[in-house]
Scaffold this motif. Structure first.
Motif, PDB file in Angstrom:
ATOM      1  N   ARG A 114       0.829  -1.209   0.000  1.00  0.00           N
ATOM      2  CA  ARG A 114       0.000   0.000   0.000  1.00  0.00           C
ATOM      3  C   ARG A 114       0.866   1.262   0.000  1.00  0.00           C
ATOM      4  O   ARG A 114       0.476   2.284  -0.563  1.00  0.00           O
ATOM      5  CB  ARG A 114      -0.963  -0.007   1.186  1.00  0.00           C
ATOM      6  CG  ARG A 114      -2.042  -1.095   1.060  1.00  0.00           C
ATOM      7  CD  ARG A 114      -2.835  -1.243   2.354  1.00  0.00           C
ATOM      8  NE  ARG A 114      -3.478  -0.001   2.734  1.00  0.00           N
ATOM      9  CZ  ARG A 114      -4.642   0.422   2.249  1.00  0.00           C
ATOM     10  NH1 ARG A 114      -5.291  -0.329   1.383  1.00  0.00           N
ATOM     11  NH2 ARG A 114      -5.149   1.560   2.634  1.00  0.00           N
ATOM     12  N   ALA A 157       1.733   1.663  -3.506  1.00  0.00           N
ATOM     13  CA  ALA A 157       0.594   2.098  -4.308  1.00  0.00           C
ATOM     14  C   ALA A 157       0.254   3.562  -4.055  1.00  0.00           C
ATOM     15  O   ALA A 157      -0.393   4.197  -4.877  1.00  0.00           O
ATOM     16  CB  ALA A 157      -0.625   1.231  -3.996  1.00  0.00           C
ATOM     17  N   GLY A 158       0.668   4.067  -2.889  1.00  0.00           N
ATOM     18  CA  GLY A 158       0.322   5.441  -2.548  1.00  0.00           C
ATOM     19  C   GLY A 158      -0.955   5.529  -1.737  1.00  0.00           C
ATOM     20  O   GLY A 158      -1.491   6.600  -1.526  1.00  0.00           O
ATOM     21  N   LEU A 159      -1.461   4.380  -1.300  1.00  0.00           N
ATOM     22  CA  LEU A 159      -2.666   4.371  -0.460  1.00  0.00           C
ATOM     23  C   LEU A 159      -2.307   4.662   0.996  1.00  0.00           C
ATOM     24  O   LEU A 159      -3.165   4.963   1.810  1.00  0.00           O
ATOM     25  CB  LEU A 159      -3.387   3.026  -0.575  1.00  0.00           C
ATOM     26  CG  LEU A 159      -3.940   2.730  -1.972  1.00  0.00           C
ATOM     27  CD1 LEU A 159      -4.435   1.296  -2.077  1.00  0.00           C
ATOM     28  CD2 LEU A 159      -5.056   3.704  -2.306  1.00  0.00           C
ATOM     29  N   TYR A 199       1.091   6.677   3.202  1.00  0.00           N
ATOM     30  CA  TYR A 199       2.328   7.415   3.034  1.00  0.00           C
ATOM     31  C   TYR A 199       3.297   7.025   4.137  1.00  0.00           C
ATOM     32  O   TYR A 199       2.897   6.873   5.285  1.00  0.00           O
ATOM     33  CB  TYR A 199       2.052   8.919   3.034  1.00  0.00           C
ATOM     34  CG  TYR A 199       1.307   9.342   1.793  1.00  0.00           C
ATOM     35  CD1 TYR A 199       1.978   9.514   0.588  1.00  0.00           C
ATOM     36  CD2 TYR A 199      -0.062   9.512   1.815  1.00  0.00           C
ATOM     37  CE1 TYR A 199       1.301   9.874  -0.563  1.00  0.00           C
ATOM     38  CE2 TYR A 199      -0.760   9.869   0.666  1.00  0.00           C
ATOM     39  CZ  TYR A 199      -0.076  10.046  -0.520  1.00  0.00           C
ATOM     40  OH  TYR A 199      -0.754  10.382  -1.656  1.00  0.00           O
ATOM     41  N   PRO A 248      -1.808   7.948  -5.661  1.00  0.00           N
ATOM     42  CA  PRO A 248      -1.789   6.732  -6.476  1.00  0.00           C
ATOM     43  C   PRO A 248      -1.943   7.008  -7.968  1.00  0.00           C
ATOM     44  O   PRO A 248      -1.271   6.382  -8.781  1.00  0.00           O
ATOM     45  CB  PRO A 248      -3.000   5.946  -5.971  1.00  0.00           C
ATOM     46  CG  PRO A 248      -3.316   6.484  -4.631  1.00  0.00           C
ATOM     47  CD  PRO A 248      -2.802   7.875  -4.573  1.00  0.00           C
ATOM     48  N   ARG A 249      -2.799   7.978  -8.322  1.00  0.00           N
ATOM     49  CA  ARG A 249      -3.098   8.176  -9.746  1.00  0.00           C
ATOM     50  C   ARG A 249      -1.909   8.696 -10.531  1.00  0.00           C
ATOM     51  O   ARG A 249      -1.896   8.637 -11.751  1.00  0.00           O
ATOM     52  CB  ARG A 249      -4.301   9.109  -9.915  1.00  0.00           C
ATOM     53  CG  ARG A 249      -4.059  10.531  -9.440  1.00  0.00           C
ATOM     54  CD  ARG A 249      -5.305  11.390  -9.598  1.00  0.00           C
ATOM     55  NE  ARG A 249      -5.007  12.784  -9.296  1.00  0.00           N
ATOM     56  CZ  ARG A 249      -4.915  13.269  -8.057  1.00  0.00           C
ATOM     57  NH1 ARG A 249      -5.121  12.470  -7.028  1.00  0.00           N
ATOM     58  NH2 ARG A 249      -4.640  14.536  -7.852  1.00  0.00           N
ATOM     59  N   LEU A 307       0.718   2.950 -11.905  1.00  0.00           N
ATOM     60  CA  LEU A 307       0.658   1.563 -11.472  1.00  0.00           C
ATOM     61  C   LEU A 307      -0.794   1.112 -11.448  1.00  0.00           C
ATOM     62  O   LEU A 307      -1.718   1.929 -11.539  1.00  0.00           O
ATOM     63  CB  LEU A 307       1.277   1.407 -10.079  1.00  0.00           C
ATOM     64  CG  LEU A 307       0.889   2.389  -8.976  1.00  0.00           C
ATOM     65  CD1 LEU A 307      -0.436   2.046  -8.356  1.00  0.00           C
ATOM     66  CD2 LEU A 307       1.967   2.383  -7.905  1.00  0.00           C
ATOM     67  N   GLU A 340     -10.466   2.829  -3.016  1.00  0.00           N
ATOM     68  CA  GLU A 340      -9.015   2.775  -3.236  1.00  0.00           C
ATOM     69  C   GLU A 340      -8.706   2.277  -4.638  1.00  0.00           C
ATOM     70  O   GLU A 340      -7.781   2.769  -5.291  1.00  0.00           O
ATOM     71  CB  GLU A 340      -8.362   1.880  -2.178  1.00  0.00           C
ATOM     72  CG  GLU A 340      -8.443   2.504  -0.793  1.00  0.00           C
ATOM     73  CD  GLU A 340      -7.762   1.681   0.268  1.00  0.00           C
ATOM     74  OE1 GLU A 340      -7.566   0.467   0.052  1.00  0.00           O
ATOM     75  OE2 GLU A 340      -7.421   2.252   1.324  1.00  0.00           O
ATOM     76  N   ALA A 359     -10.509   2.740  -7.242  1.00  0.00           N
ATOM     77  CA  ALA A 359     -10.755   3.874  -8.135  1.00  0.00           C
ATOM     78  C   ALA A 359      -9.582   4.843  -8.101  1.00  0.00           C
ATOM     79  O   ALA A 359      -9.187   5.395  -9.133  1.00  0.00           O
ATOM     80  CB  ALA A 359     -12.043   4.592  -7.739  1.00  0.00           C
ATOM     81  N   ARG A 360      -9.003   5.021  -6.918  1.00  0.00           N
ATOM     82  CA  ARG A 360      -7.879   5.958  -6.815  1.00  0.00           C
ATOM     83  C   ARG A 360      -6.642   5.430  -7.535  1.00  0.00           C
ATOM     84  O   ARG A 360      -5.906   6.199  -8.151  1.00  0.00           O
ATOM     85  CB  ARG A 360      -7.563   6.259  -5.352  1.00  0.00           C
ATOM     86  CG  ARG A 360      -8.621   7.176  -4.724  1.00  0.00           C
ATOM     87  CD  ARG A 360      -8.378   7.374  -3.261  1.00  0.00           C
ATOM     88  NE  ARG A 360      -7.052   7.912  -3.005  1.00  0.00           N
ATOM     89  CZ  ARG A 360      -6.421   7.793  -1.844  1.00  0.00           C
ATOM     90  NH1 ARG A 360      -6.998   7.158  -0.842  1.00  0.00           N
ATOM     91  NH2 ARG A 360      -5.244   8.312  -1.690  1.00  0.00           N
ATOM     92  N   THR A 361      -6.415   4.100  -7.493  1.00  0.00           N
ATOM     93  CA  THR A 361      -5.267   3.568  -8.233  1.00  0.00           C
ATOM     94  C   THR A 361      -5.536   3.611  -9.740  1.00  0.00           C
ATOM     95  O   THR A 361      -4.619   3.532 -10.529  1.00  0.00           O
ATOM     96  CB  THR A 361      -4.927   2.112  -7.847  1.00  0.00           C
ATOM     97  OG1 THR A 361      -6.050   1.290  -8.151  1.00  0.00           O
ATOM     98  CG2 THR A 361      -4.591   1.980  -6.378  1.00  0.00           C
ATOM     99  N   LEU A 362      -6.824   3.721 -10.116  1.00  0.00           N
ATOM    100  CA  LEU A 362      -7.156   3.750 -11.543  1.00  0.00           C
ATOM    101  C   LEU A 362      -7.273   5.176 -12.068  1.00  0.00           C
ATOM    102  O   LEU A 362      -7.859   5.406 -13.114  1.00  0.00           O
ATOM    103  CB  LEU A 362      -8.460   2.986 -11.791  1.00  0.00           C
ATOM    104  CG  LEU A 362      -8.350   1.469 -11.626  1.00  0.00           C
ATOM    105  CD1 LEU A 362      -9.719   0.834 -11.596  1.00  0.00           C
ATOM    106  CD2 LEU A 362      -7.521   0.878 -12.751  1.00  0.00           C
ATOM    107  N   GLY A 363      -6.755   6.134 -11.321  1.00  0.00           N
ATOM    108  CA  GLY A 363      -6.670   7.481 -11.861  1.00  0.00           C
ATOM    109  C   GLY A 363      -7.605   8.511 -11.256  1.00  0.00           C
ATOM    110  O   GLY A 363      -7.661   9.637 -11.738  1.00  0.00           O
ATOM    111  N   CYS A 364      -8.374   8.143 -10.227  1.00  0.00           N
ATOM    112  CA  CYS A 364      -9.302   9.096  -9.631  1.00  0.00           C
ATOM    113  C   CYS A 364      -8.630   9.906  -8.518  1.00  0.00           C
ATOM    114  O   CYS A 364      -7.794   9.393  -7.795  1.00  0.00           O
ATOM    115  CB  CYS A 364     -10.499   8.384  -9.023  1.00  0.00           C
ATOM    116  SG  CYS A 364     -11.682   7.791 -10.213  1.00  0.00           S
TER     117      CYS A 364
END
Lengths: 352, 299
Positions: A47, A50-52, A54, A72-73, A77, B199, B201-206
């Motif tokens: 995580r 992933a940036g979920l 810090y 994350p965006r 990744l 989460e 959604a956030r890894t997919l660019g949101c």
């Protein structure tokens, strides 16, 4: 495609140290498995990548970019979640297209890439369905397709197989390995299942209590575990550990277990005299029912036929040991057994 | 009912009669189960009647001619149906204006309490912050004070602020009353939307907001709608604060309450029906939305 570098990364929740000063370098295109018991910090580490989450300290680099403070965006990744996290209000198609649409990829291109990804995971004819109409295995495929369709620099997977039934897991494991090998994407895969780790990874990072204990190829991690923890965690049955002693008696050092001198190839010169743990895997022990010169005497306790082979539990003095033997081996409980260790496969550990 | 039970029940009453009376064909446990079930149904029917019978008579009387509404005992099935009574009520002085004010107040309450309450509910559902459980408790404390006690100082405050006797002041008061419910209900709705989805959604660019709008909101919408409608009903039926905070700008319940003692019987029945009907419709709508919500989130 990109390499990943974790430089002294730490994460503390309240007062628990979840990830403790982790250094890790994952090469471009490598399949790295993070393996460890639950609560060892492997998911937190993923995580952090992933940036979920810090980190409280350290840097995270993907490729040439320091992504430590990026959301994350902006990390290029994609992640597959343990729960799949498939959006229930969207069709399979819209689920897979979600990330592409966020990136404003044009319509025709979205269509083409979704179709291709869906075909790769054998979902081609289910694109119009809603997740509620899919089985667990199919939802899992949607999650994988949704990630790979992004063609990310880094693919993160958090125990993606753990919610599937045993048979499906086995099939999917091989498919996943093939898929990732074809994509050549740098992949980090978290699991607590040592078989999964051995079967999938180019390298395995074994974690315990927030630290990486050993990071090496599956063969090395299995055959030459860096610590008792690794030896016991990987392999089924776990590695045997017998308490022995290092003696010198003026001459070259030797190891005795239950008053028996062991033949070992391992370097003993550095070992101080005194107690030592002798590690040996069950399949590296040869059992005999007749007395054999230089063999370690043991007493059979339990014999478990496992189809392809026997699993024998025996006692060496007071210490239990597990041995595998051919299926037709004439073992019986409460009989004497003579054990020969493959000298090259014996590992020495400091008692903790 | 289990398959075994069903098979046992299959032979029907004839089979039961055919058996000798001194040999009970069913175990005591089965008998007790049946007795409990019968009792449950009886209680359920009684409770339903308790609620439904008055509703039925209100509706019937509201839609019979004025002369007939004085009849006692009432015929269960009305002889003549007419909208005369209802029209008489609707045409009375101030009723249309009060009805409109009630709608405005309820709509304002709905909007305000959703705008203020849903974010608070989201925060309670998603974030760990210092004093979270205390906050949760404090939310309920506004409901711990009876409105009677709150209303007088509020009326004084509203007078000094110059917003006494306005539609907005009633809406503000109703928002205050509705907020605890809105916050707690929306928080449980947001809890039911898995964090993983956000989460992912956030890894997919949101962005966090994007993930909320694209993933959480669509999944929470049925529940949020139900919560909003509930607020609407709450405001629609609230009378005490409305009476205290207004003189001329009365909402429908406040108007009806003030006029009740001095009005003829048909007027009262028509008024009751006017108060009742929207709530009933709304409850039916909520029910459907709630089922929709459960159907979708259940995976």
């Amino acid at each position: 495609m990109a390499e990943i570098r974790l430089e002294g990364v730490s994460k503390v929740f309240d007062k628990t140290v979840a990830v403790d000063d982790v250094q890790l370098h994952v090469a471009d295109g490598e399949f790295m498995v993070l393996l460890g018991p639950s609560g060892c910090g492997k998911t937190t580490l993923l995580r952090l990548l992933a940036g979920l989450e810090y980190p409280n300290g350290g840097r995270v680099r993907i490729g040439d970019t320091d992504v430590t403070d990026l959301p994350p965006r902006k990390r290029d990744l994609a992640m597959v979640f343990q729960s799949y996290a498939v959006f229930p209000h969207l069709t399979v198609f819209d689920n897979i297209a979600f990330g592409l649409r966020m990136r404003k990829v044009d319509r025709a291109k979205v269509h083409e890439r979704v179709e291709r990804a869906a075909t790769l995971v054998e979902l081609g004819d289910l694109l119009g369905r809603y997740p509620a109409q899919l089985s667990g295995g199919q939802r899992q495929r949607v999650a994988v397709a949704r990630a790979i369709v992004m063609e990310p620099a880094v693919l993160l997977m958090d125990e993606p197989l753990s919610n599937l039934d045993a048979l499906l897991r086995l099939t999917f494991r091989a498919q996943l390995k093939q898929l990732v090998a074809e994509l050549k994407t740098t992949t980090i895969y978290v699991t607590h299942d040592q078989v999964e780790a051995l079967s999938l990874g180019n390298r395995i990072a074994v974690m315990n209590k927030g630290r990486i204990i050993q990071c090496d190829t599956p063969g090395t991690v299995y055959g030459e575990p860096a610590s008792r923890f690794v030896g016991a965690f990987i392999g089924n049955p776990p590695m045997n550990f017998l308490t022995g002693r290092v003696h010198r008696n003026g001459g070259p050092p030797s190891v005795t277990v239950a008053d028996h001198v062991l033949q070992v190839a391992a370097e003993l010169d550095g070992e101080p005299d005194g107690e030592v743990l002798v590690g040996i895997r069950a399949e590296n022990i040869r059992a005999e029912v007749e007395p054999f010169p230089d063999a370690l005497q043991a007493r059979t306790r339990v014999v478990e036929p496992l189809g392809s082979h026997l699993l024998i539990t025996a006692d060496v003095g007071e210490q239990p040991i597990k041995i595998t033997a051919p299926a037709d081996f004439p073992a019986h409980p409460n009989r004497e057994l003579w054990l020969r260790f493959d000298p090259a496969k014996v590992r020495m550990f400091r008692p903790s | 009912m289990s398959a075994v039970e069903q098979a046992q029940a299959e032979p029907g009453p004839e089979a039961a009669l055919a058996r000798p009376a001194d040999r009970p064909d069913r175990s005591p446990a089965a008998r007790r189960r049946r007795r409990v079930r019968a009792l449950t149904y009886a209680v359920a029917v009684l409770l339903s009647l308790f609620v439904l019978v008055p509703i039925y008579f209100i509706t019937v009387t509201a839609f019979t001619p004025r002369e007939v509404s004085y009849d006692f005992p009432k015929p269960f099935i009305p002889g003549t149906v007419s909208a005369e009574t209802v029209r008489f009520f609707a045409d009375s002085t101030g009723v249309t204006a009060a009805l409109w004010r009630s709608v405005v107040v309820a709509a304002l309450t709905l909007v305000l309490s959703t705008l203020l309450g849903a974010p608070a509910g989201y925060a309670l559902a998603r974030f760990a912050f210092r004093g979270k459980s205390t906050y949760r408790l404090l939310i309920l404390s506004t409901r711990a004070f009876p409105i009677v006690i709150l209303s007088i100082p509020l009326a004084v405050t509203f007078i000094t602020w110059g917003i006494y006797d306005t539609t907005y002041s009633v809406a503000l008061m109703h928002t205050g009353l509705a907020l605890p419910f809105t916050i707690l209900i929306t928080s449980s709705i947001f809890v039911s939307v898995p964090r993983d989805l956000e989460e992912a959604a956030r890894t997919l660019g949101c962005t966090p907001l994007g993930a909320f709008v694209k993933v959480v909101l669509p999944l929470a919408l049925p529940g949020l709608a139900a919560a909003a409608i509930f607020t609407f009903v709450l405001s629609w039926n609230e009378v005490f604060a409305a009476v205290i905070l207004t003189l001329r700008q009365r909402t429908l319940p406040a108007l009806v309450l003030a006029a009740l003692n001095t009005s003829p019987l048909p007027f009262r029945f028509a008024a009751a029906w006017f108060m009742l009907a929207p709530s009933l419709v709304v409850i039916f709508v909520i029910r459907r939305y709630l089922l929709g919500l459960w159907g979708r989130v259940a995976r």
